[in-house]
Design an enzyme around this catalytic site. Structure first.
Site, PDB file in Angstrom:
ATOM      1  N   GLY A  87       0.804  -1.230   0.000  1.00  0.00           N
ATOM      2  CA  GLY A  87       0.000   0.000   0.000  1.00  0.00           C
ATOM      3  C   GLY A  87       0.832   1.272   0.000  1.00  0.00           C
ATOM      4  O   GLY A  87       0.289   2.369  -0.132  1.00  0.00           O
ATOM      5  N   GLU A  88       2.153   1.156   0.142  1.00  0.00           N
ATOM      6  CA  GLU A  88       2.982   2.366   0.116  1.00  0.00           C
ATOM      7  C   GLU A  88       3.106   2.883  -1.319  1.00  0.00           C
ATOM      8  O   GLU A  88       2.969   2.127  -2.278  1.00  0.00           O
ATOM      9  CB  GLU A  88       4.363   2.065   0.712  1.00  0.00           C
ATOM     10  CG  GLU A  88       4.281   1.790   2.204  1.00  0.00           C
ATOM     11  CD  GLU A  88       5.642   1.508   2.832  1.00  0.00           C
ATOM     12  OE1 GLU A  88       6.651   1.492   2.107  1.00  0.00           O
ATOM     13  OE2 GLU A  88       5.679   1.286   4.057  1.00  0.00           O
ATOM     14  N   LYS A 147     -30.975  26.633   5.889  1.00  0.00           N
ATOM     15  CA  LYS A 147     -30.603  25.233   6.153  1.00  0.00           C
ATOM     16  C   LYS A 147     -30.188  25.041   7.610  1.00  0.00           C
ATOM     17  O   LYS A 147     -29.398  25.828   8.139  1.00  0.00           O
ATOM     18  CB  LYS A 147     -29.451  24.821   5.224  1.00  0.00           C
ATOM     19  CG  LYS A 147     -28.927  23.415   5.484  1.00  0.00           C
ATOM     20  CD  LYS A 147     -28.063  22.916   4.329  1.00  0.00           C
ATOM     21  CE  LYS A 147     -26.589  23.117   4.559  1.00  0.00           C
ATOM     22  NZ  LYS A 147     -25.753  22.605   3.481  1.00  0.00           N
ATOM     23  N   HIS A 174     -14.647  26.217  -0.247  1.00  0.00           N
ATOM     24  CA  HIS A 174     -15.642  26.622   0.742  1.00  0.00           C
ATOM     25  C   HIS A 174     -14.963  27.438   1.851  1.00  0.00           C
ATOM     26  O   HIS A 174     -14.512  26.890   2.852  1.00  0.00           O
ATOM     27  CB  HIS A 174     -16.226  25.320   1.303  1.00  0.00           C
ATOM     28  CG  HIS A 174     -17.491  25.528   2.025  1.00  0.00           C
ATOM     29  ND1 HIS A 174     -18.712  25.381   1.424  1.00  0.00           N
ATOM     30  CD2 HIS A 174     -17.740  25.874   3.295  1.00  0.00           C
ATOM     31  CE1 HIS A 174     -19.656  25.615   2.302  1.00  0.00           C
ATOM     32  NE2 HIS A 174     -19.093  25.912   3.442  1.00  0.00           N
ATOM     33  N   ASP A 185     -25.075  25.041  -5.667  1.00  0.00           N
ATOM     34  CA  ASP A 185     -24.278  24.914  -4.442  1.00  0.00           C
ATOM     35  C   ASP A 185     -22.821  24.676  -4.843  1.00  0.00           C
ATOM     36  O   ASP A 185     -22.531  24.379  -6.003  1.00  0.00           O
ATOM     37  CB  ASP A 185     -24.804  23.732  -3.596  1.00  0.00           C
ATOM     38  CG  ASP A 185     -24.523  23.933  -2.104  1.00  0.00           C
ATOM     39  OD1 ASP A 185     -23.820  24.883  -1.740  1.00  0.00           O
ATOM     40  OD2 ASP A 185     -25.023  23.117  -1.303  1.00  0.00           O
ATOM     41  N   ARG A 219     -28.362  22.115   9.761  1.00  0.00           N
ATOM     42  CA  ARG A 219     -27.717  20.801   9.637  1.00  0.00           C
ATOM     43  C   ARG A 219     -28.041  19.958  10.859  1.00  0.00           C
ATOM     44  O   ARG A 219     -27.842  20.375  11.991  1.00  0.00           O
ATOM     45  CB  ARG A 219     -26.198  20.970   9.442  1.00  0.00           C
ATOM     46  CG  ARG A 219     -25.525  19.655   9.131  1.00  0.00           C
ATOM     47  CD  ARG A 219     -24.176  19.783   8.446  1.00  0.00           C
ATOM     48  NE  ARG A 219     -24.193  19.990   6.997  1.00  0.00           N
ATOM     49  CZ  ARG A 219     -24.512  19.075   6.097  1.00  0.00           C
ATOM     50  NH1 ARG A 219     -24.881  17.867   6.469  1.00  0.00           N
ATOM     51  NH2 ARG A 219     -24.480  19.359   4.805  1.00  0.00           N
ATOM     52  N   ARG A 243     -14.187  22.744   4.938  1.00  0.00           N
ATOM     53  CA  ARG A 243     -15.354  22.997   5.795  1.00  0.00           C
ATOM     54  C   ARG A 243     -14.990  22.945   7.277  1.00  0.00           C
ATOM     55  O   ARG A 243     -15.679  23.506   8.104  1.00  0.00           O
ATOM     56  CB  ARG A 243     -16.477  22.004   5.457  1.00  0.00           C
ATOM     57  CG  ARG A 243     -17.171  22.346   4.138  1.00  0.00           C
ATOM     58  CD  ARG A 243     -18.130  21.272   3.685  1.00  0.00           C
ATOM     59  NE  ARG A 243     -17.413  20.085   3.226  1.00  0.00           N
ATOM     60  CZ  ARG A 243     -18.004  18.970   2.827  1.00  0.00           C
ATOM     61  NH1 ARG A 243     -19.310  18.887   2.818  1.00  0.00           N
ATOM     62  NH2 ARG A 243     -17.289  17.941   2.405  1.00  0.00           N
ATOM     63  N   GLN A 244     -13.891  22.264   7.614  1.00  0.00           N
ATOM     64  CA  GLN A 244     -13.452  22.238   9.027  1.00  0.00           C
ATOM     65  C   GLN A 244     -12.442  23.376   9.194  1.00  0.00           C
ATOM     66  O   GLN A 244     -11.246  23.160   9.367  1.00  0.00           O
ATOM     67  CB  GLN A 244     -12.851  20.865   9.361  1.00  0.00           C
ATOM     68  CG  GLN A 244     -12.570  20.649  10.848  1.00  0.00           C
ATOM     69  CD  GLN A 244     -13.815  20.550  11.731  1.00  0.00           C
ATOM     70  OE1 GLN A 244     -14.871  20.115  11.283  1.00  0.00           O
ATOM     71  NE2 GLN A 244     -13.715  20.982  12.975  1.00  0.00           N
TER      72      GLN A 244
HETATM   73  C1  R5P Z   1     -22.009  23.210   2.986  1.00  0.00           C
HETATM   74  O1  R5P Z   1     -22.438  24.204   3.567  1.00  0.00           O
HETATM   75  C2  R5P Z   1     -21.850  23.125   1.507  1.00  0.00           C
HETATM   76  O2  R5P Z   1     -22.047  24.355   0.871  1.00  0.00           O
HETATM   77  C3  R5P Z   1     -22.766  22.089   0.891  1.00  0.00           C
HETATM   78  O3  R5P Z   1     -24.107  22.509   1.005  1.00  0.00           O
HETATM   79  C4  R5P Z   1     -22.608  20.779   1.580  1.00  0.00           C
HETATM   80  O4  R5P Z   1     -21.257  20.448   1.682  1.00  0.00           O
HETATM   81  C5  R5P Z   1     -23.339  19.678   0.829  1.00  0.00           C
HETATM   82  O5  R5P Z   1     -23.159  18.474   1.504  1.00  0.00           O
HETATM   83  P1  R5P Z   1     -24.208  17.322   1.382  1.00  0.00           P
HETATM   84  O6  R5P Z   1     -24.374  16.977  -0.063  1.00  0.00           O
HETATM   85  O7  R5P Z   1     -23.602  16.200   2.185  1.00  0.00           O
HETATM   86  O8  R5P Z   1     -25.480  17.793   2.011  1.00  0.00           O
END
Ligand code: R5P
Length: 295
Positions: A35-36, A193, A127, A220, A195, A93-94
């Site tokens: 796997g390397e 939205k 993002h 999006d 989550r 996103r993180q």
């Molecule tokens: C998050 O705020 C992004 O803009 C997307 O809406 C998000 O990453 C979409 O992820 P998923 O398809 O898992 O809902």
């Protein structure tokens, strides 16, 4: 300038080289039985600017490690500068510590790139909504290009202008919905939205009167699990939308995402080629080529 590409982005790299009229250097990447990784370039970059293309989708950790190996070695072998073209930039996103004890993955990734020889990064629709100044967390210049104008142009001949509205599934998507709506010269709105977990969201429509009887183009940046789009399609249909189209920059399309996108009756899904998929009908390559040629 020489173009190199990791195993995630060979086509992107080849096409980019062709558009720029510069040499593409083949890179052999394979895995040993354990796997390397084994990596070797057909040509060393001595004294040249090396552009390294690697999108980091679906198996981001594998592609990231491969990228870091190549970037470090390009520098070691004499590249004057290493420009990382990362069409889909992972871990964005993180970008903050939402709960105590969490890893801020975006800063770790940026630091790894810098430490492993990358001098600047060029990405597409990353993002970055909570990070107002990427310079605060990135020591190297970071350019975030957008493919949203190209997405708008793709839909020009497909929509009925007076009967179409662009919809972002949440407040963050306003930036992308606005660009697409401007190109199409149609109105846009965003939904609300909440989550609920990694794969589930709740979406509320605040401006339902604009959706009744209209064709809706939901825009999006990312479709990952498809949960966001599934909920948005359901909501706009409930509010009386006519035809529904969906577009995104990055079609990650984790397991079952296609079902979640299409099962409520979406006409078409359009994505860019930052992540190769059957829906990649819009290209980010000319956008990156134009930027690099101006540098
Ligand atoms: C998050 O705020 C992004 O803009 C997307 O809406 C998000 O990453 C979409 O992820 P998923 O398809 O898992 O809902």
């Amino acid at each position: 300038m020489l173009i190199y590409a990791g195993s995630a982005s060979k086509y992107f790299g080849l096409k980019l080289a062709r558009l720029l009229g510069v040499e593409y250097v083949n890179t052999e990447t394979r895995k040993f039985p354990d796997g390397e990784l084994y990596i070797r370039f057909d040509k060393e970059p001595r004294g040249e600017t090396a552009v390294l293309v690697q999108s980091m989708y679906r198996t981001p950790n594998d592609y990231l490690i491969e990228y870091l190996f190549i970037s470090k070695t390009l520098k070691e072998l004499g590249a004057r500068e290493v420009i990382g073209v990362i069409p889909y930039f992972p871990y964005a996103r993180q970008d903050t510590r939402f709960k105590p004890g969490e890893v801020v993955s975006l800063s770790v990734v940026l630091e790894l790139l810098e430490k492993m020889g990358t001098d600047r990064v060029v990405t597409v629709d990353t993002h970055l909504h909570r990070v107002e100044d990427i310079g605060e967390i990135s020591k190297i210049p970071f350019t975030n290009l957008s493919v949203m104008e190209e997405i708008g142009r793709y839909f020009r001949d497909k929509i009925r202008k007076e009967k179409t509205i662009v919809v972002g599934p949440d407040e963050e998507a306003k930036q992308w919905a606005r660009i697409v709506a401007d190109v199409l010269q149609v109105p846009f709105t965003v939904l609300e939205k909440i989550r609920l977990g990694d794969t589930e969201v709740e979406i509320k429509a605040r401006e339902e009167e604009l959706i009744e009887g209209m064709d809706v183009l939901i825009v999006d940046d990312i479709i990952s699990t498809g949960g966001t789009i599934e909920a948005a399609v359901k909501r706009v249909k409930e509010r009386g939308a006519n035809r529904v189209f969906v577009a995104c920059a990055h079609a990650i399309l984790a397991a079952n995402a296609e079902y979640r996108v299409f099962h409520e009756g979406v006409e078409e899904l359009v994505a860019s080629d930052t992540i190769p998929s059957p829906y990649s009908v819009v290209s980010a390559i000319p956008v990156v080529a134009k930027y690099l040629s101006k540098m």
